[in-house]
Each structure stands twice: as structure tokens, then as C-alpha cells.
Design an enzyme around this catalytic site. Structure first.
Site, mmCIF file in Angstrom:
data_model
loop_
_atom_site.group_PDB
_atom_site.id
_atom_site.type_symbol
_atom_site.label_atom_id
_atom_site.label_comp_id
_atom_site.label_asym_id
_atom_site.label_seq_id
_atom_site.Cartn_x
_atom_site.Cartn_y
_atom_site.Cartn_z
ATOM 1 N N HIS A 48 0.861 -1.186 0.000
ATOM 2 C CA HIS A 48 0.000 0.000 0.000
ATOM 3 C C HIS A 48 0.897 1.236 0.000
ATOM 4 C CE1 HIS A 48 1.049 0.116 4.214
ATOM 5 N NE2 HIS A 48 0.527 -1.085 4.400
ATOM 6 N N GLY A 100 1.974 3.064 2.265
ATOM 7 C CA GLY A 100 3.030 3.039 3.283
ATOM 8 C C GLY A 100 4.284 2.382 2.715
ATOM 9 N N HIS A 101 4.100 1.206 2.096
ATOM 10 C CA HIS A 101 5.241 0.523 1.473
ATOM 11 C C HIS A 101 5.809 1.370 0.326
ATOM 12 C CE1 HIS A 101 2.767 -3.033 2.924
ATOM 13 N NE2 HIS A 101 3.922 -3.221 3.536
ATOM 14 N N GLN A 108 6.688 -15.600 12.079
ATOM 15 C CA GLN A 108 6.305 -14.488 12.963
ATOM 16 C C GLN A 108 4.812 -14.489 13.308
ATOM 17 O OE1 GLN A 108 7.721 -11.545 9.907
ATOM 18 N NE2 GLN A 108 5.945 -10.351 10.560
ATOM 19 N N GLY A 116 8.689 0.924 8.445
ATOM 20 C CA GLY A 116 7.705 1.966 8.735
ATOM 21 C C GLY A 116 7.583 2.228 10.235
ATOM 22 N N SER A 134 -2.430 0.086 6.519
ATOM 23 C CA SER A 134 -1.989 -1.241 6.959
ATOM 24 C C SER A 134 -2.557 -2.277 6.002
ATOM 25 C CB SER A 134 -2.514 -1.516 8.374
ATOM 26 O OG SER A 134 -2.435 -2.896 8.669
ATOM 27 N N ARG A 194 -3.645 -4.949 6.857
ATOM 28 C CA ARG A 194 -4.775 -5.593 7.547
ATOM 29 C C ARG A 194 -6.055 -4.745 7.501
ATOM 30 N NH1 ARG A 194 -0.351 -7.779 10.977
ATOM 31 N NH2 ARG A 194 -0.502 -10.050 10.830
HETATM 32 O O1 PAF Z 1 6.794 -5.388 8.742
HETATM 33 C C1 PAF Z 1 6.652 -6.416 8.058
HETATM 34 O O2 PAF Z 1 5.955 -6.428 7.037
HETATM 35 C C2 PAF Z 1 7.344 -7.706 8.480
HETATM 36 O O3 PAF Z 1 7.343 -7.838 9.865
HETATM 37 C C3 PAF Z 1 8.772 -7.836 7.911
HETATM 38 C C4 PAF Z 1 9.697 -6.757 8.466
HETATM 39 C C5 PAF Z 1 8.736 -7.754 6.398
HETATM 40 C C6 PAF Z 1 9.373 -9.196 8.308
HETATM 41 O O4 PAF Z 1 8.623 -10.253 7.812
#
Ligand code: PAF
Length: 283
Positions: A34, A36-37, A61, A148, A186, A188
Site C-alpha cells: 500500500h 506506506g510501502h 512471525q 515503517g 496497513s 490488515r
Molecule cells: O513489517 C513487516 O511487514 C514484516 O514484519 C517484515 C519486516 C517484512 C518481516 O517479515
């Protein structure tokens, strides 16, 4: 822009890029890109000769009851956006490529920095992040890596990891990008239905109010968190996980009367979607 799926191909590209004396910027992402990225990729492109974006939904994670399977995957859109923002490589490995064997090495940052805030309800989260980001750092050998501010705790954990493990790179933390009504961008946010989406605006409103009170001279950390929690609770759809304040950069307990920079952070559920947001209270 080149789409790269294997570690071997990525390593060959990085070797050539280094040989040519080019600087490398890395933007680690889990895809579903999005604005942000986009701001991270744009910054990486502006500050480096060669930009690598990784797009990998990292299984280690996510806790057993979290949204690993449901996490949005939008590869075609990600390719378009990454290319438009100036990425040279989009690295899209499979889980097997990143984690070839079940027995593996973990990277874990210990202490309060990973125990507080999201660490309390997501006990394995930061170990998974630190491990995958270490792998990405070793694979891409970046001069700078971009994250971010929305994931403020993650950024501090990774800064600590870079310091402790002597990774030869700079972590760049870029500002939170928000929707016009204030909701932090986000991946999400797509889980929210229309009513939840409307309700979620309370997070940025409450944080903005606290920031304004701080700017006007309020230094009582308990009063600032109470102000945010109280305002969020006015929204019936909200279900608070935490509203907390910690000292930056190591997330040590807050001072009763603030004299140094602090992070005021929230995690709140709307329906089944858990959102995070924060403000930095700079003295
Ligand atoms: O912020 C994220 O999207 C994830 O935690 C990351 C840093 C890409 C690690 O999987």
C-alpha cells in the site's frame, strides 16, 4: 524490474551489484503493498543505486491462532507498485526457499524491548521477524534497510539487533502514512467491514489528542495514556489490547513525568481485526 524467486538468483544479482560498486537499499515487506510501502520503496530508490523489495509472508512471525493463511496476497498489484516506485528487484521466495530445513537457527532479541506491547500477546512474533530480517540482510547485504514507523516496536527491535550483531547497515524508519481520515495504512485494513473501518478512525483521533496535550505541556504519562484509552472506549466497536507508553529507544518503563522521548502506542481490535498505531512524544 526483475522478479526473483530463488536465493541463488538473488545472491548472484547482489554479487554483481556489489562488484559494480553500487549501494543497495532493501525494503522488507510481506506484500499486500500500500502507500506506506510505496513511501519506503521511493525513499530506498532515492537514497541508493539499487533497490530490492522482498515480498514474503513470513510464517515464523505468526502465532498458531493468527492470520497467516488469511493474510492478503496480491502479487500482481505488488509487482506493479514496486516497479512504479523504482524497485530493481522484487524477491518473492517460497517458505521452503527461506526455511529449507525444519531444524534451524533463530535470531532472538531478548529483554523488555520484545516483551512489552505486542510482545505480550505475540510471544514468538519478534523472534520470527528478527530471524527472517537477518536472513534478508545476509542475502541482500544492504547499505540501508527501510521500515515503517507504524511498526514502531519492530523498528526498535531491529535497530537493537543490527547494533548487537554488527550488521553493517543503517536502519531507516519512515513516517506513518495515513488515510485522509487519519487511519494508519496497513495491509490488515482490508479485513475491516464498513462499520469497523469507520470506527477505527478513533485510534488516530485519540493519539492526536494526546500529542496535542503533550505539546500544550502535559507531561504526566499516566494521564496521557488514560486520555487515549478513555477516548478509544467511546467507540463501542473497539476492544483495547493495550494503550501504553514507554521510553525510547529501548522501551524501558515510562517516566511518571516525561523528560525524554517516549512512544505512546495502541493495539485495538475492531471485530476480529487487530490494528496498531502510535505517536512519538518528543521533548
Ligand atoms: O513489517 C513487516 O511487514 C514484516 O514484519 C517484515 C519486516 C517484512 C518481516 O517479515
Amino acid at each position: 524490474m526483475k522478479l526473483v524467486k530463488t536465493v541463488a538468483e538473488l545472491q548472484a544479482i547482489v554479487k554483481e551489484t556489489k562488484k559494480a560498486g553500487k549501494s543497495i537499499g532493501l525494503v522488507p515487506t510481506m506484500g499486500a503493498l500500500h502507500e506506506g510501502h510505496a513511501s519506503l520503496i521511493k525513499a530506498a530508490h532515492a537514497e541508493n543505486d539499487f533497490t530490492i523489495v522482498s515480498d514474503f509472508v513470513n510464517p515464523t512471525q505468526f502465532g498458531p491462532t493468527e492470520d497467516l493463511d488469511a493474510y492478503p496476497r496480491t502479487l500482481e498489484h505488488d509487482c506493479e507498485l514496486a516497479e512504479k516506485m523504482g524497485a530493481d528487484v522484487l524477491f518473492v521466495p517460497s517458505p521452503k526457499e527461506m526455511y529449507p530445513s525444519r531444524d534451524m537457527t533463530w535470531v532472538e532479541v531478548t529483554g523488555d524491548i520484545t516483551k512489552v506491547l505486542c510482545g505480550r500477546t505475540r510471544p514468538i512474533h519478534f523472534r520470527g521477524v528478527a530471524t527472517v530480517v537477518s536472513k534478508l540482510f545476509n542475502l541482500t547485504q544492504p547499505d540501508k534497510a527501510y521500515f515503517g514507523q507504524k511498526d514502531a516496536q519492530q523498528a526498535q527491535v531491529l535497530k537493537r539487533m543490527v547494533k548487537d550483531l554488527f550488521f553493517p547497515l543503517e536502519i531507516r524508519v519512515m513516517p506513518i502514512i495515513r488515510e485522509t481520515d487519519g487511519l494508519a495504512k496497513s495491509s490488515r485494513n482490508v479485513y475491516l467491514n464498513a462499520t469497523e473501518r469507520k470506527a477505527a478512525v478513533i485510534l488516530s483521533k485519540a493519539l492526536t489528542k494526546a500529542k496535542a496535550a503533550f505539546a500544550a505541556g502535559e507531561r504526566d504519562s499516566a494521564k496521557l495514556t488514560a486520555m487515549v484509552a478513555e477516548m478509544i472506549r467511546t467507540e463501542p466497536l473497539s476492544d483495547i489490547d493495550y494503550v501504553e507508553i514507554y521510553q525510547l529507544p529501548e522501551l524501558a518503563p515510562a517516566e511518571a513525568t516525561i523528560t525524554t522521548d517516549h512512544l505512546l502506542a495502541v493495539a485495538v481490535k475492531f471485530g476480529t481485526t487487530r490494528l496498531i498505531d502510535n505517536v512519538v512524544l518528543e521533548v
